[in-house]
Design an enzyme around this catalytic site. Sequence first.
Site, short mmCIF file in Angstrom:
data_model
loop_
_atom_site.label_atom_id
_atom_site.label_comp_id
_atom_site.label_asym_id
_atom_site.label_seq_id
_atom_site.Cartn_x
_atom_site.Cartn_y
_atom_site.Cartn_z
N ASN A 2 -4.53 -2.27 4.88
CA ASN A 2 -4.07 -2.81 4.05
C ASN A 2 -3.69 -3.40 4.79
O ASN A 2 -3.29 -3.19 5.78
CB ASN A 2 -4.88 -2.23 3.85
CG ASN A 2 -5.04 -0.92 3.10
OD1 ASN A 2 -5.08 -0.43 3.39
ND2 ASN A 2 -5.00 -0.10 3.13
N ARG A 152 -3.77 -9.69 -2.69
CA ARG A 152 -4.36 -8.35 -2.69
C ARG A 152 -3.67 -7.34 -1.93
O ARG A 152 -3.33 -7.92 -0.80
CB ARG A 152 -5.56 -8.06 -2.95
CG ARG A 152 -6.33 -8.22 -1.51
CD ARG A 152 -7.69 -7.19 -1.12
NE ARG A 152 -7.42 -6.42 -0.46
CZ ARG A 152 -7.75 -5.63 0.38
NH1 ARG A 152 -9.11 -6.25 0.78
NH2 ARG A 152 -7.73 -4.04 0.49
N ILE A 153 -3.39 -5.73 -2.75
CA ILE A 153 -3.41 -5.32 -1.80
C ILE A 153 -4.11 -3.92 -1.91
O ILE A 153 -4.38 -4.25 -2.74
CB ILE A 153 -1.37 -5.06 -2.35
CG1 ILE A 153 -1.42 -4.23 -3.10
CG2 ILE A 153 -0.23 -5.76 -1.73
CD1 ILE A 153 -0.14 -3.83 -4.20
N ASP A 154 -3.25 -2.98 -0.47
CA ASP A 154 -4.80 -2.23 -0.34
C ASP A 154 -5.08 -1.40 -1.95
O ASP A 154 -3.54 -0.86 -2.16
CB ASP A 154 -5.32 -1.06 0.57
CG ASP A 154 -4.81 -2.21 2.34
OD1 ASP A 154 -5.70 -3.31 2.24
OD2 ASP A 154 -4.48 -1.55 2.94
N LYS A 155 -6.00 -0.26 -2.10
CA LYS A 155 -6.10 0.43 -2.80
C LYS A 155 -4.79 1.32 -2.88
O LYS A 155 -4.31 1.80 -3.83
CB LYS A 155 -7.28 1.23 -2.81
CG LYS A 155 -7.74 2.77 -4.18
CD LYS A 155 -9.09 3.37 -3.72
CE LYS A 155 -8.73 4.58 -4.19
NZ LYS A 155 -10.41 5.05 -3.92
#
Length: 320
Positions: A2, A152-155
Amino acid sequence: MNNEEQCIPSPIETDLDMLNWTVTAEYAKERIDKYITESIEHDVSRSQVQLWIKDGHVLVNGKPVKANYKCMLDDVIELHMPEPETVDLLAEDIPLDVYYEDADVIVINKPRGLVVHPAPGHSSGTVVNALMYHCKDLSGINGELRPGIVHRIDKDTSGLLMAAKNDRAHASLAAQLKAHTVIRKYIALVHGNVPHDQGTVDAPIGRDEHDRKMYTVTDRNSKHAVTHFKVLERFGDSTLVELKLETGRTHQIRVHMKFIGHPLVGDPMYSRGTRGLTMEGQALHAETLGFVHPATGELLEFKAPIPSDMDDLLMRIRNR
């Protein structure tokens, strides 16, 4: 990192559409199609991988192979991810917590559990689908699957994310990420008592040779990664820290904190066991995001409070 955060490819960024691995002894004699299927982070069918191999998108030591090729020790495998010929992405009325928006950029506060962009076989329910509904116009530099997405950033990480509405804005924001001038600060709850008030983790990150879906600190097939940390509050068995990203590698914060012996609370991949603290997803929040506006040149900086689930956990710890 992440990533925690991962820069998405653009003409002036890195070639993240090319994945590579070096075969270790435990995977020697494994079929190449099986190896790749189990190595890609998002879900891809084995038949899809076989088509990529047939179409020449996979090279072993610089040469094409067949799907039944048996891997050998130290083989260098390259997968050049093809652009999808057709993509049926739908705009979806998914609520967005918008912190800033104009004709060039939009900044949102992403909730935990929401994926940033679609992957093969998963074309709905993402930030991209929500942005397509909300914005109507997004940059096209990253192709049809990732319109507007610069990073992006992790879910399971919450927090601030910027997207570009046109290619000029996208190029500017991507250049700032590459130059490490974007301000990216995270708040995290980690296991254990971090002994130093502040410090820097400067350790290269690459794929874990024993679990190819994970990343680790390694000198082999790795990339330079730097994370700065500062202790905000100590609880004895856990510590609240502020983390500032200098680089943006996949799972960077999660890997670096595990490396120094303080994995993130709730991290399903890098923190084994609850150690008395539980949470759905890692206790990691992208709190601060700052960048120079691509059109006006103004420095913009935004700050989002930690989400309620993480705040509730902190309150329980403080009230013990």
